[in-house]
Design a protein around this motif. Structure first.
Motif, mmCIF file in Angstrom:
data_model
loop_
_atom_site.group_PDB
_atom_site.id
_atom_site.type_symbol
_atom_site.label_atom_id
_atom_site.label_comp_id
_atom_site.label_asym_id
_atom_site.label_seq_id
_atom_site.Cartn_x
_atom_site.Cartn_y
_atom_site.Cartn_z
ATOM 1 N N ALA A 154 0.892 -1.229 -0.112
ATOM 2 C CA ALA A 154 -0.030 0.118 -0.019
ATOM 3 C C ALA A 154 0.966 1.233 0.028
ATOM 4 C CB ALA A 154 -0.984 0.016 1.154
ATOM 5 N N SER A 155 0.456 2.103 -0.797
ATOM 6 C CA SER A 155 1.273 3.402 -1.001
ATOM 7 C C SER A 155 0.465 4.661 -0.693
ATOM 8 C CB SER A 155 1.706 3.485 -2.425
ATOM 9 O OG SER A 155 0.542 3.657 -3.116
ATOM 10 N N GLY A 156 -0.745 4.563 -0.277
ATOM 11 C CA GLY A 156 -1.521 5.721 0.115
ATOM 12 C C GLY A 156 -2.494 6.022 -1.265
ATOM 13 N N ALA A 157 -2.158 5.309 -2.270
ATOM 14 C CA ALA A 157 -3.201 5.591 -3.318
ATOM 15 C C ALA A 157 -4.426 5.023 -2.943
ATOM 16 C CB ALA A 157 -2.339 5.035 -4.735
ATOM 17 N N PRO A 158 -5.415 5.826 -3.234
ATOM 18 C CA PRO A 158 -6.938 5.470 -2.569
ATOM 19 C C PRO A 158 -7.200 3.958 -3.382
ATOM 20 C CG PRO A 158 -6.780 7.567 -3.177
ATOM 21 C CD PRO A 158 -5.629 7.385 -3.641
ATOM 22 N N GLU A 159 -7.393 3.798 -4.353
ATOM 23 C CA GLU A 159 -7.561 2.756 -4.935
ATOM 24 C C GLU A 159 -6.923 1.284 -4.630
ATOM 25 O OE1 GLU A 159 -7.902 2.930 -9.324
ATOM 26 O OE2 GLU A 159 -9.336 0.954 -9.448
ATOM 27 N N GLY A 160 -5.586 1.712 -5.072
ATOM 28 C CA GLY A 160 -4.688 0.307 -4.741
ATOM 29 C C GLY A 160 -4.810 0.049 -3.245
ATOM 30 N N ASP A 161 -4.774 0.675 -2.290
ATOM 31 C CA ASP A 161 -4.656 0.621 -0.876
ATOM 32 C C ASP A 161 -6.253 -0.362 -0.613
ATOM 33 O OD1 ASP A 161 -2.678 2.113 -0.956
ATOM 34 O OD2 ASP A 161 -3.071 3.033 0.828
ATOM 35 N N ARG A 162 -7.336 0.155 -1.345
ATOM 36 C CA ARG A 162 -8.753 -0.698 -1.221
ATOM 37 C C ARG A 162 -8.441 -1.922 -1.350
ATOM 38 N NH1 ARG A 162 -12.157 2.012 -4.868
ATOM 39 N NH2 ARG A 162 -11.446 0.052 -6.112
ATOM 40 N N GLU A 163 -8.012 -2.224 -2.715
ATOM 41 C CA GLU A 163 -7.974 -3.491 -3.312
ATOM 42 C C GLU A 163 -6.890 -4.305 -2.301
ATOM 43 O OE1 GLU A 163 -9.727 -4.883 -6.042
ATOM 44 O OE2 GLU A 163 -10.646 -2.743 -5.641
ATOM 45 N N GLU A 164 -5.783 -3.714 -2.209
ATOM 46 C CA GLU A 164 -5.234 -4.619 -1.269
ATOM 47 C C GLU A 164 -5.598 -5.084 0.160
ATOM 48 O OE1 GLU A 164 -1.270 -3.160 0.524
ATOM 49 O OE2 GLU A 164 -0.355 -5.047 -0.291
ATOM 50 N N ALA A 165 -6.309 -4.015 0.842
ATOM 51 C CA ALA A 165 -7.293 -4.337 1.969
ATOM 52 C C ALA A 165 -8.294 -5.420 1.735
ATOM 53 C CB ALA A 165 -7.675 -3.190 2.504
ATOM 54 N N LEU A 166 -8.915 -5.467 0.639
ATOM 55 C CA LEU A 166 -9.916 -6.322 0.366
ATOM 56 C C LEU A 166 -9.063 -7.806 0.027
ATOM 57 C CD1 LEU A 166 -12.163 -4.528 -2.333
ATOM 58 C CD2 LEU A 166 -12.713 -5.576 0.003
ATOM 59 N N ALA A 167 -7.964 -7.906 -0.440
ATOM 60 C CA ALA A 167 -7.344 -9.160 -0.448
ATOM 61 C C ALA A 167 -6.843 -9.585 0.543
ATOM 62 C CB ALA A 167 -6.435 -8.960 -1.817
ATOM 63 N N LEU A 168 -6.482 -8.547 1.611
ATOM 64 C CA LEU A 168 -5.896 -9.297 2.855
ATOM 65 C C LEU A 168 -7.144 -9.689 3.875
ATOM 66 C CD1 LEU A 168 -3.196 -6.426 3.811
ATOM 67 C CD2 LEU A 168 -2.744 -8.702 3.549
ATOM 68 N N LEU A 169 -8.461 -9.111 3.615
ATOM 69 C CA LEU A 169 -9.483 -9.517 4.379
ATOM 70 C C LEU A 169 -9.897 -10.863 3.930
ATOM 71 C CD1 LEU A 169 -11.615 -6.184 4.334
ATOM 72 C CD2 LEU A 169 -10.210 -7.455 6.301
ATOM 73 N N LYS A 170 -9.939 -11.046 2.366
ATOM 74 C CA LYS A 170 -10.149 -12.198 1.879
ATOM 75 C C LYS A 170 -9.276 -13.386 2.056
ATOM 76 C CE LYS A 170 -11.552 -14.139 -2.570
ATOM 77 N NZ LYS A 170 -11.774 -14.039 -4.199
ATOM 78 N N VAL A 171 -7.794 -13.354 2.189
ATOM 79 C CA VAL A 171 -6.940 -14.271 2.607
ATOM 80 C C VAL A 171 -6.898 -14.596 3.941
ATOM 81 C CG1 VAL A 171 -4.783 -14.966 2.232
ATOM 82 C CG2 VAL A 171 -5.673 -13.857 0.304
ATOM 83 N N PHE A 172 -6.803 -13.280 4.676
ATOM 84 C CA PHE A 172 -6.485 -13.599 6.244
ATOM 85 C C PHE A 172 -7.854 -13.746 7.108
ATOM 86 C CE2 PHE A 172 -2.376 -12.393 4.319
ATOM 87 C CZ PHE A 172 -1.637 -13.346 4.738
ATOM 88 N N GLY A 173 -8.941 -13.159 6.578
ATOM 89 C CA GLY A 173 -10.257 -13.174 7.225
ATOM 90 C C GLY A 173 -10.486 -11.883 8.126
#
Lengths: 84, 412
Positions: free
Chosen positions: B304-323
């Protein structure tokens, strides 16, 4: 030492990463200064750019020392001026 | 270590035995790490060039970088900023080794996004302004994207395979994926692996006009990865190199193991834009190849770099993988402090993971205070604890995502 020799000394010293005053006119670029083929081409390109000349391919092998470079450049410059 | 966890691994783990880095926070892994843990950031006004308004006058620049201090005054002519950054980082990594590598068997695998887009632009400009007959042939090698990797091989006498990985934001992490594959295949016995990216006007303008960068309100300010007030990235630069080799070889040669690389995974969305589904696939693949479950992971070093869309997508992926909440793993996003270092970012994140596993400290995510992305364990300040397994993630706005799983050294 005239202006042309001084200028070329400066230009070559920069490329071979030496102080201009330490560059002997007779020092062989390859044997004494460790110049590789790319740096040799850089010397050639710098001369051509600086003096807006084209040094003929067949004269490349003559460019072995500061003294020889000054000589060849002088000749090519004279020919260019004669042709103009 | 349970039998189940080690079942999915290859025959051997890869050891990281040397680290070298040049970044805005410091020129030495130790200095960089101390400042990172301290909560410092490398952001400031740009000294290297004058960014024409409206582009932002802020970046995580390696200020006052003088390669001659590390490499001596001769032999640097014709080597551009990318090459110099890579040479110094590589030198620092090699100098750290108590026993030298065999140069004949040591490869170089370097990630970079642009190579030097500045050198390419300067060469083109000279050709247009002076005429094609008057370009300097010595500037030509720098217009190739593999110039820095080649310079590392030449300067440090490394005679194994020499390879450049150019995969944008993932390049610095993909270099580790490629290198471990080469080691596995027996193409080299050790490798200097990492990434380099220089700051220049051309890349600043490119990223700015792509809408990736935050504009400061006045004073330069760090990006805010994962924070609800994130408004864009801050461009950074740097080089980071790791020595990677089979663990058994490191041990027999007397080179201490700083951390172990277990597995790599990568995926692409098949489309454009950062994509949480591709990210979840690359993370899951790396974990599966390591024989691990998401709950085994203690630390995520995020892209995550602070870019709104990219950070959101990475957070979604982390929620999906890690619960829910992102699971039990701590999450740290070093780009808050180091900036968006593009092709070198993944390699810098590997360094953060290695040092976190070694010291048991999770550095703070600079600029982070409060999230709107559902992640409950983003590090706002440095946290100390038992860290055994880390997952490093990198992703790009080109749909790409890569992940690397590392484990703490067993001899720490």
């Amino acid at each position: 030492m005239d202006d042309l020799e001084g200028e070329i000394r400066q230009l070559i010293a920069e490329i071979v990463e030496m102080e201009p005053e330490n560059l002997s006119p007779e020092a062989d670029f390859i044997k004494d200064l460790g110049l590789d083929s790319l740096r040799a081409l850089e010397v050639l390109a710098a001369l051509e750019r600086r003096y807006r000349i084209q040094i003929p391919q067949e004269r490349l092998l003559e460019l072995t020392s500061l003294r020889r470079v000054v000589q060849v450049t002088r000749e090519v410059l004279a020919q260019a001026q004669g042709a103009a | 270590m349970t039998a189940e966890r080690s079942a999915g691994r290859g025959k051997e783990a890869w050891a990281v035995t040397g680290l070298g880095a040049v970044a805005s926070l410091g020129t030495h892994p130790g200095d960089l790490w101390a400042r990172l843990v301290d909560g410092a950031t490398g952001v400031g006004p740009i000294d290297l060039f004058d960014p024409a308004a409206p582009a932002p006058n802020q970046a995580c620049e390696v200020r006052g970088f003088d390669a001659a201090r590390y490499l001596g005054p001769r032999g640097l002519r014709g080597i551009d900023r990318s090459g110099r950054l890579a040479l110094v980082a590589a030198g620092l990594a090699l100098q750290q080794l108590p026993a030298p590598l065999d140069p004949l068997e040591t490869g170089v695998v370097l990630g970079t996004g642009f190579g030097s887009v500045h050198s390419i632009a300067a060469f083109d400009r000279a050709s247009l302004q002076e005429g094609p007959s008057y370009v300097n042939p010595a500037d030509f090698p720098n217009t190739t994207i593999n110039a820095a990797a080649s310079q590392v091989g030449i300067r440090w006498g490394l005679k194994g395979l020499n390879c450049t990985v150019s995969s944008g934001f993932c390049a610095g992490l993909d270099a580790f994926g490629c290198a471990t594959g080469y080691l596995e295949a027996g193409l080299c016995r050790a490798a200097l692996v990492g990434g380099v990216e220089e700051l220049c006007l051309e890349s600043l303008l490119g990223f700015f006009h792509s809408g990736l960068l935050a504009l400061p309100d006045g004073e330069p300010a760090p990006a805010r990865p994962f924070d609800r007030r994130r408004r864009g990235a801050v461009l950074g630069e740097g080089a980071c190199m790791s020595v990677v080799e089979p663990e058994s070889r490191a041990v027999s040669a007397g080179r201490p193991v700083l951390a172990r690389i277990l597995a790599y995974g990568s995926a692409h969305s098949g489309g454009c834009g950062p994509d949480s589904r591709a990210m979840a696939r690359s993370m899951a693949l790396a974990l599966e190849r390591a024989g691990l479950l998401p709950r085994d992971v203690d630390l995520v070093v995020a892209g995550a770099s602070g870019a709104p869309e990219g950070d959101r997508e990475e957070a979604l992926a982390l929620l999906k993988v890690f619960g829910a909440g992102g699971g039990r793993a701590r999450i740290c996003a070093p780009k808050g402090a180091l900036g968006e270092c593009y092709g070198s970012a993944g390699a810098l994140c590997v360094l953060v993971a290695v040092l976190a596993l070694e010291t048991g400290v999770v550095p703070p995510t600079a600029g982070f205070e409060e999230t709107d992305l559902g992640l409950s364990r983003v590090s706002g300040s440095a946290v100390t604890g038992e860290l055994n397994l880390a997952l490093v993630h990198a992703f790009g706005c080109d749909g790409r995502s890569s992940a690397l799983v590392l484990e703490a050294s067993q001899t720490r």
